[in-house]
Design a protein around this motif. Structure first.
Motif, PDB file in Angstrom:
ATOM      1  N   MET A  99       0.852  -1.191   0.000  1.00  0.00           N
ATOM      2  CA  MET A  99       0.000   0.000   0.000  1.00  0.00           C
ATOM      3  C   MET A  99       0.885   1.238   0.000  1.00  0.00           C
ATOM      4  O   MET A  99       1.757   1.388   0.851  1.00  0.00           O
ATOM      5  CB  MET A  99      -0.907   0.007   1.232  1.00  0.00           C
ATOM      6  CG  MET A  99      -1.814   1.222   1.306  1.00  0.00           C
ATOM      7  SD  MET A  99      -2.813   1.238   2.819  1.00  0.00           S
ATOM      8  CE  MET A  99      -3.795  -0.240   2.560  1.00  0.00           C
ATOM      9  N   ASP A 100       0.656   2.139  -0.959  1.00  0.00           N
ATOM     10  CA  ASP A 100       1.413   3.384  -1.043  1.00  0.00           C
ATOM     11  C   ASP A 100       0.795   4.411  -0.098  1.00  0.00           C
ATOM     12  O   ASP A 100      -0.413   4.670  -0.134  1.00  0.00           O
ATOM     13  CB  ASP A 100       1.402   3.923  -2.474  1.00  0.00           C
ATOM     14  CG  ASP A 100       2.146   2.999  -3.432  1.00  0.00           C
ATOM     15  OD1 ASP A 100       3.057   2.303  -2.956  1.00  0.00           O
ATOM     16  OD2 ASP A 100       1.799   2.966  -4.626  1.00  0.00           O
ATOM     17  N   ARG A 101       1.622   5.015   0.727  1.00  0.00           N
ATOM     18  CA  ARG A 101       1.159   6.016   1.668  1.00  0.00           C
ATOM     19  C   ARG A 101       2.032   7.257   1.565  1.00  0.00           C
ATOM     20  O   ARG A 101       3.214   7.174   1.235  1.00  0.00           O
ATOM     21  CB  ARG A 101       1.198   5.472   3.103  1.00  0.00           C
ATOM     22  CG  ARG A 101       0.258   4.294   3.340  1.00  0.00           C
ATOM     23  CD  ARG A 101       0.378   3.809   4.761  1.00  0.00           C
ATOM     24  NE  ARG A 101      -0.517   2.675   5.014  1.00  0.00           N
ATOM     25  CZ  ARG A 101      -0.585   2.012   6.153  1.00  0.00           C
ATOM     26  NH1 ARG A 101       0.199   2.371   7.158  1.00  0.00           N
ATOM     27  NH2 ARG A 101      -1.427   1.007   6.302  1.00  0.00           N
ATOM     28  N   ALA A 102       1.418   8.415   1.871  1.00  0.00           N
ATOM     29  CA  ALA A 102       2.166   9.661   1.846  1.00  0.00           C
ATOM     30  C   ALA A 102       3.169   9.671   2.993  1.00  0.00           C
ATOM     31  O   ALA A 102       2.884   9.174   4.088  1.00  0.00           O
ATOM     32  CB  ALA A 102       1.208  10.839   1.971  1.00  0.00           C
ATOM     33  N   PRO A 103       4.369  10.235   2.765  1.00  0.00           N
ATOM     34  CA  PRO A 103       5.362  10.278   3.838  1.00  0.00           C
ATOM     35  C   PRO A 103       4.892  11.164   4.983  1.00  0.00           C
ATOM     36  O   PRO A 103       4.225  12.186   4.788  1.00  0.00           O
ATOM     37  CB  PRO A 103       6.606  10.843   3.136  1.00  0.00           C
ATOM     38  CG  PRO A 103       6.070  11.581   1.953  1.00  0.00           C
ATOM     39  CD  PRO A 103       4.846  10.841   1.513  1.00  0.00           C
ATOM     40  N   GLY A 104       5.220  10.776   6.188  1.00  0.00           N
ATOM     41  CA  GLY A 104       4.828  11.529   7.377  1.00  0.00           C
ATOM     42  C   GLY A 104       6.006  11.729   8.311  1.00  0.00           C
ATOM     43  O   GLY A 104       7.144  11.356   8.018  1.00  0.00           O
TER      44      GLY A 104
END
Length: 358
Positions: A1-6
């Protein structure tokens, strides 16, 4: 799953530590300010030898409070960054071990030092999981290699027989057909055993009420001619043993146990004892047989797929080497256990325990 960097956990903890320290400092300064206001008049003139008024106190207290808050902010950020790094150091090791495991390296262990805490429990649980995965992976590799060898053997024999028939047209075809039939039957039996083993491992079956004492009676009735041919005596005792599971798989499990007890027995005057028992939370099926003395080391390997002793190879009912492996898989698929114990006088005692039907 691709997630935005945090933000990293370390940065979040640092900001949390610094924010909490700033809040505590601000509350402390506010308490000091309120305490001072109780003793300073609002706009009274300074009397000889008297103290300052509120305006003068604010001009003196305000800059120092700002400098104190700035110091607390810098101290909170630096200290929070260091503390967060030390607190998260075990998590970094666990993360690195997880990446190594994801890349196929299952031999690595975290082995976290120190006293027991949440991170130590997590690391120990992860090490235990890696050990089980490594053992399971090695078992699967051995199984694949053995299965390939077992499947290749009848195919190679068939190819040899066909080559002989093609090169020697005058050869008796009846003998060739009989040999091909035997080899093909063995290949079919092996394929069916592998399918049964896969079905048990996947637990793809419907559970129903099953009495192990009835499955034992059916297995003995089916295998009684084989036992009589070998001059064996079969004894069956016990009570009703109700459980939940697949009637077909449990029947196959019982049949495999009784068949093994018959085949791997004394040449003559051997005995097979089948017993069912009921316990408060479980039911048990026990199959004992006389035979040669077995070492605990040998017994511990009998449940491995394609494990055969010398007597198994010479037997005319050698099977495909999956009998006890299938029994173990069926027992585990029914949330049960399989126990193998060598008998002091020779032979084997096999016990399957399954949950009791309430």
């Amino acid at each position: 799953m691709d997630r935005a960097p945090g933000l990293s956990i370390r940065l979040k903890l640092t900001l949390s530590y610094a924010g909490f320290l700033m809040l505590a400092g601000a509350l402390l300064l506010a308490v000091v300010w309120v305490f001072l206001l109780r003793y300073v008049p609002e706009d009274a003139r300074r009397a000889p030898g008297g103290g300052p008024n509120r305006a003068e106190l604010l001009s003196a207290f305000g800059p120092k409070a700002a400098w104190a808050l700035a110091f607390l902010l810098m101290f909170g950020l630096a200290g929070g960054w260091i503390l967060a790094g030390r607190m998260l150091a075990p998590l970094t090791r666990i993360t690195n071990a997880t990446r190594m495991a994801a890349n196929g390296s299952l031999s690595h262990r975290i082995q976290l030092e120190g006293r027991t805490d949440e991170f130590r429990e997590l690391a120990d649980a992860f090490d235990t999981m890696l050990a089980r995965l490594e053992a399971h992976n090695a078992e699967q590799q051995r199984f694949a290699a053995n299965a390939s060898h077992e499947l290749r053997t009848p195919l190679a024999i068939t190819q040899t027989l066909l080559d002989v028939a093609r090169n020697d047209p005058s050869r008796d075809t009846g003998e060739l057909v009989a040999l091909l039939h035997t080899v093909n039957t063995r290949a079919i039996n092996l394929t069916e055993a592998l399918l049964l083993l896969s079905r048990a491992d996947q637990r793809s079956f419907t559970r129903e009420h099953v009495d192990l004492s009835l499955t034992a009676e059916e297995a003995i009735e089916t295998l009684l001619p084989l036992a009589e041919k070998r001059g064996l005596t079969i004894e069956i005792t016990g009570d009703m043993a109700p459980t939940l599971g697949s009637r077909t798989l449990l029947q196959q499990m019982t049949t495999n146990l009784v068949h093994n007890a018959i085949v791997h027995n004394l040449p003559e005057q051997g005995i097979v004892r089948v017993t069912t028992s009921v316990h408060p939370k479980s039911v048990a099926l026990t199959v004992e047989n006389t035979g040669e003395k077995l070492t605990p080391q040998l017994v511990s390997t009998l449940v491995e797929p394609f494990q055969r002793g010398t007597e198994r190879i010479r037997s005319d009912h050698a099977g495909v080497g999956l009998g006890l492996a299938i029994v173990k898989s069926i027992a585990q698929a029914h949330d049960g256990t399989l126990t193998l114990t060598p008998r002091p006088a020779g032979g084997l005692c096999v016990t399957v325990q399954l949950p009791r039907r309430s």
